[in-house]
Design an enzyme around this catalytic site. Sequence first.
Site, mmCIF file in Angstrom:
data_model
loop_
_atom_site.group_PDB
_atom_site.id
_atom_site.type_symbol
_atom_site.label_atom_id
_atom_site.label_comp_id
_atom_site.label_asym_id
_atom_site.label_seq_id
_atom_site.Cartn_x
_atom_site.Cartn_y
_atom_site.Cartn_z
ATOM 1 N N HIS A 1 7.460 -0.953 23.368
ATOM 2 C CA HIS A 1 8.434 -0.381 23.320
ATOM 3 C C HIS A 1 8.734 0.873 22.803
ATOM 4 C CE1 HIS A 1 8.882 -2.684 20.040
ATOM 5 N NE2 HIS A 1 9.688 -2.014 19.370
HETATM 6 C C1 UD1 Z 1 14.584 -0.828 18.010
HETATM 7 C C2 UD1 Z 1 14.048 -0.410 16.739
HETATM 8 C C3 UD1 Z 1 12.390 -0.864 16.616
HETATM 9 C C4 UD1 Z 1 12.502 -2.319 17.172
HETATM 10 C C5 UD1 Z 1 12.993 -2.626 18.373
HETATM 11 C C6 UD1 Z 1 13.032 -4.016 18.605
HETATM 12 C C7 UD1 Z 1 14.591 1.503 15.340
HETATM 13 C C8 UD1 Z 1 14.402 3.013 14.873
HETATM 14 N N1 UD1 Z 1 13.972 0.962 16.214
HETATM 15 O O1 UD1 Z 1 13.939 0.069 19.092
HETATM 16 O O2 UD1 Z 1 12.007 -0.876 15.337
HETATM 17 O O3 UD1 Z 1 11.150 -2.762 17.237
HETATM 18 O O4 UD1 Z 1 14.443 -2.138 18.139
HETATM 19 O O5 UD1 Z 1 13.469 -4.230 20.033
HETATM 20 O O6 UD1 Z 1 15.901 1.041 14.819
HETATM 21 N N2 UD1 Z 1 19.505 -0.334 24.834
HETATM 22 C C9 UD1 Z 1 19.979 -1.033 25.425
HETATM 23 N N3 UD1 Z 1 20.648 -2.390 25.132
HETATM 24 C C10 UD1 Z 1 20.508 -2.782 23.761
HETATM 25 C C11 UD1 Z 1 19.914 -1.924 22.889
HETATM 26 C C12 UD1 Z 1 19.335 -0.666 23.202
HETATM 27 O O7 UD1 Z 1 20.050 -1.124 26.803
HETATM 28 O O8 UD1 Z 1 21.173 -3.694 23.461
HETATM 29 C C13 UD1 Z 1 18.834 0.875 25.172
HETATM 30 C C14 UD1 Z 1 19.431 2.133 24.515
HETATM 31 O O9 UD1 Z 1 20.262 2.783 25.275
HETATM 32 C C15 UD1 Z 1 18.257 2.977 24.305
HETATM 33 C C16 UD1 Z 1 16.887 2.155 24.061
HETATM 34 O O10 UD1 Z 1 17.255 0.812 24.548
HETATM 35 O O11 UD1 Z 1 17.975 3.650 25.244
HETATM 36 C C17 UD1 Z 1 16.425 1.974 22.895
HETATM 37 O O12 UD1 Z 1 17.368 1.258 21.777
HETATM 38 P P1 UD1 Z 1 17.257 1.690 20.159
HETATM 39 O O13 UD1 Z 1 18.351 0.605 19.480
HETATM 40 O O14 UD1 Z 1 17.528 3.031 19.970
HETATM 41 O O15 UD1 Z 1 15.869 1.359 19.654
HETATM 42 P P2 UD1 Z 1 14.661 0.404 20.236
HETATM 43 O O16 UD1 Z 1 13.576 1.388 21.138
HETATM 44 O O17 UD1 Z 1 15.497 -0.901 20.679
#
Ligand code: UD1
Length: 362
Positions: free
Chosen positions: A209
């Site tokens: 991820h």
């Molecule tokens: C975040 C953390 C990372 C951790 C990971 C575990 C930061 C910078 N990154 O990364 O350190 O290892 O979580 O999973 O804090 N999204 C959904 N549903 C959700 C949450 C997110 O669809 O419930 C989508 C968002 O729209 C976005 C992507 O997933 O496009 C990334 O989500 P984000 O919370 O920005 O960071 P992660 O990559 O999950």
Amino acid sequence: MKITLVAGARPNFMKVAPIIRALGRPSARVAGLTFELVHTGQHYDDRLSRIFFEQLALPQPHANLAAGSGSQAEQTARVMIEFEKYLLANPTGLVVVVGDVNSTLACAVVAKKLVTPVAHVEAGIRSFDLSMPEEINRMVTDAITDYFFTTSDVANQNLLAKGVDPGRIFFVGNTMIDTLLHALPQAQKPPVWQQANLQAQGYFVLTLHRPSNVDSVQTLHTWLQAIDGLGVPVVFPVHPRTRKAMDALQGQFANIVVCEPLSYLEFIFLLKHARAAVTDSGGVQEETTVLGVPCITLRTTTERPETVTMGTNVLVGTDPDRFRHVMQHLEPVATANIPPLWDGHAAERIVDVLIRLSTSGQ
Ligand code: UD1
């Protein structure tokens, strides 16, 4: 003393769960420790959040800040705005943040600016790679933290090298491993086990991820092609972040079994019985070390070097040829070398320190 615990994203839930359990012990209650749990809402999908609350027996959070997704700045800013409102309305004696996600940094900064002491669980770990948002989150959080709870001696050394007062560093062990050891007896076979006809030690688990591995379809394709070519079934629970690039590649790989993100109890079942894990996650590097499962990490650095020097982790960087070479020469792990204090009792040691701090009035 009232403690405000912050959790925002999937790996945070595993880290706060044992702390909350330890806060329920009589010694904590006698010392007058109470807590509030704040969910920032960074992760909001049921599969990344609600199911973890259920399986880890986490209480309903006192507040959900519903920060949601966005760019790094948007997400961090939304958590800060909402947490500031919360903390002004609900003053506390200590804010405890865990890990290295955007919510960790955001809430630490807000608390400190409201002159509230901050404790950081998993302090001091460093990849020294500033292209990772998590590294910036770790550095900023530790720059303003009052009490540092660490998982390794390397973390202690990193903090000491920055001039942190040794009296504020508490080497307690790893709360992620507390949760793993606590939950293992309840591990659950996921539906994909039957669907893909998996056999113990007969498959790989893949998790990816990190933006550097999944935001480009080309990079993701290169990794998937390399792992698919090994001729062994690969279970790949796809994180929402990876979903976008994955949709463009669906159907191209004979051995890769794509599934939705798994619950915690399903994931640890799959990990425990895998021939190896291939990952870019920090938590999986730790869990495989304790489970004695080979771990191949698709990164050039790790903030958890003890998983390489003592554990089962091999960093293969960004070179698919090196990856293939390592995978073709995989050996089962003879004995698992567990890093010091990764023994299932880290959270109890954290709460013992909190009791001391609250009674000494520091
Ligand atoms: C975040 C953390 C990372 C951790 C990971 C575990 C930061 C910078 N990154 O990364 O350190 O290892 O979580 O999973 O804090 N999204 C959904 N549903 C959700 C949450 C997110 O669809 O419930 C989508 C968002 O729209 C976005 C992507 O997933 O496009 C990334 O989500 P984000 O919370 O920005 O960071 P992660 O990559 O999950």
